[in-house]
Motif scaffolding. Structure first.
Motif, mmCIF file in Angstrom:
data_model
loop_
_atom_site.group_PDB
_atom_site.id
_atom_site.type_symbol
_atom_site.label_atom_id
_atom_site.label_comp_id
_atom_site.label_asym_id
_atom_site.label_seq_id
_atom_site.Cartn_x
_atom_site.Cartn_y
_atom_site.Cartn_z
ATOM 1 N N GLU A 186 3.671 -4.821 -2.586
ATOM 2 C CA GLU A 186 2.385 -5.527 -2.516
ATOM 3 C C GLU A 186 1.768 -5.424 -1.131
ATOM 4 O O GLU A 186 0.554 -5.189 -0.992
ATOM 5 N N VAL A 187 2.591 -5.589 -0.100
ATOM 6 C CA VAL A 187 2.078 -5.496 1.265
ATOM 7 C C VAL A 187 1.589 -4.081 1.544
ATOM 8 O O VAL A 187 0.530 -3.881 2.149
ATOM 9 N N LEU A 188 2.344 -3.094 1.114
ATOM 10 C CA LEU A 188 1.939 -1.710 1.342
ATOM 11 C C LEU A 188 0.590 -1.424 0.717
ATOM 12 O O LEU A 188 -0.230 -0.686 1.297
ATOM 13 N N GLN A 189 0.317 -1.997 -0.451
ATOM 14 C CA GLN A 189 -0.961 -1.763 -1.103
ATOM 15 C C GLN A 189 -2.135 -2.286 -0.271
ATOM 16 O O GLN A 189 -3.248 -1.757 -0.368
ATOM 17 N N ARG A 190 -1.914 -3.312 0.527
ATOM 18 C CA ARG A 190 -2.983 -3.786 1.411
ATOM 19 C C ARG A 190 -3.397 -2.685 2.384
ATOM 20 O O ARG A 190 -4.577 -2.509 2.692
ATOM 21 N N PHE A 191 -2.404 -1.948 2.871
ATOM 22 C CA PHE A 191 -2.698 -0.866 3.803
ATOM 23 C C PHE A 191 -3.353 0.315 3.093
ATOM 24 O O PHE A 191 -4.234 0.978 3.658
ATOM 25 N N VAL A 192 -2.930 0.581 1.874
ATOM 26 C CA VAL A 192 -3.579 1.629 1.087
ATOM 27 C C VAL A 192 -5.064 1.302 0.914
ATOM 28 O O VAL A 192 -5.937 2.155 1.157
#
Length: 260
Positions: A186-192
């Motif tokens: 979920e956190v990685l998707q914020r960066f995406v």
């Protein structure tokens, strides 16, 4: 214009460029009065091993990188025409003095407080916009690329572009903290989403803070268009065990695996 400015995008073979932050080398040196370890020797070692550039963050208290280091590295990099010099810091403290004097390839504006332990947040846009507008314009008039240190907030990327910034550097501490945990995806998707918004706004994308050999490949596989990563603490810690050359080569392998 600055004759040293590298053409966009500053990537090697279409891959993300590795810029090595040398602050921790300077921090260790500053514990004694012997001049060792040498910041400029460290720069030479990592560049010889294939690093694409050098990053420094000279804070006003000079607790690690000093003004003399900034100048000596600028002189050293004249012998490395394909390497990039990135100076980061708060433009409302001491950073702009170095930008005017050295005219690096890139300056990264970071909203650090005086005496702050380490960078821990990005600019608040649009609230900080009017303060940033004139210093961004000045740096660009000097021929220096401007990157803004930003949290992964997609809605802020349009504001960064409207200010005239060339790139954003995504502050990756939250990703590093979540990597390998249940909330990691979920956190990685914020960066995406933040990177996608930056690219859509016409910005280049850099990233940095707590990236390391364990989490770098996953980040670059997921986040589109990352042109540069700036890595210091983990890389210098690894170099204490592996040496500068092998450490840089290992980080480059992490980058290569992301593109495999």
């Amino acid at each position: 214009m600055n004759p040293l400015v590298a053409p966009e995008p500053f990537v090697h073979g279409g891959r993300t460029a590795l810029s090595v932050n040398l602050n921790k080398v300077a921090l260790l040196r500053n514990t004694r009065h012997l001049g060792i370890p040498s910041v400029t020797r460290a720069a030479s070692f990592v560049l010889e091993a294939g690093a694409a550039g050098i990053t420094v963050h000279p804070r006003p208290d000079e607790r690690h990188i000093r003004a003399g280091d900034v100048r000596e590295l600028a002189e050293l990099l004249k012998a490395w025409p394909h390497a990039e010099y990135n100076i980061e810091g708060n433009p409302f403290h001491n950073l702009m003095d170095f930008v005017r004097e050295v005219k690096p390839h890139q300056c990264t504006f970071v909203p650090d407080g005086v005496g702050q332990f380490t960078s821990d947040h990005g600019w608040n846009l649009p609230a900080d916009a009017e303060r940033l507008r004139p210093v961004i314009a000045e740096a660009k008039a000097l021929g220096v690329r401007v990157s803004l240190f930003m949290d992964p907030q997609p809605e802020a990327m349009r504001h960064a572009a409207e200010l005239g910034a060339d790139r954003v550097e995504l502050y990756t501490e939250s990703y590093a903290h979540a990597h390998g945990k249940s909330e990691g995806a979920e956190v990685l998707q914020r960066f995406v989403r933040a990177a996608e918004a930056a690219i859509a706004a016409g910005l280049g994308v850099n990233a940095g803070h707590d990236l390391n050999r364990d989490n770098l490949t996953d980040f670059l596989r997921a986040v589109p268009g990352v042109q540069e990563v700036s890595i210091g603490h983990a890389l210098i810690a690894d170099a204490l065990e592996l040496g500068y050359a092998e450490t840089v080569r290992d980080y480059q392998r992490c980058i290569q695996r992301a593109y495999a």
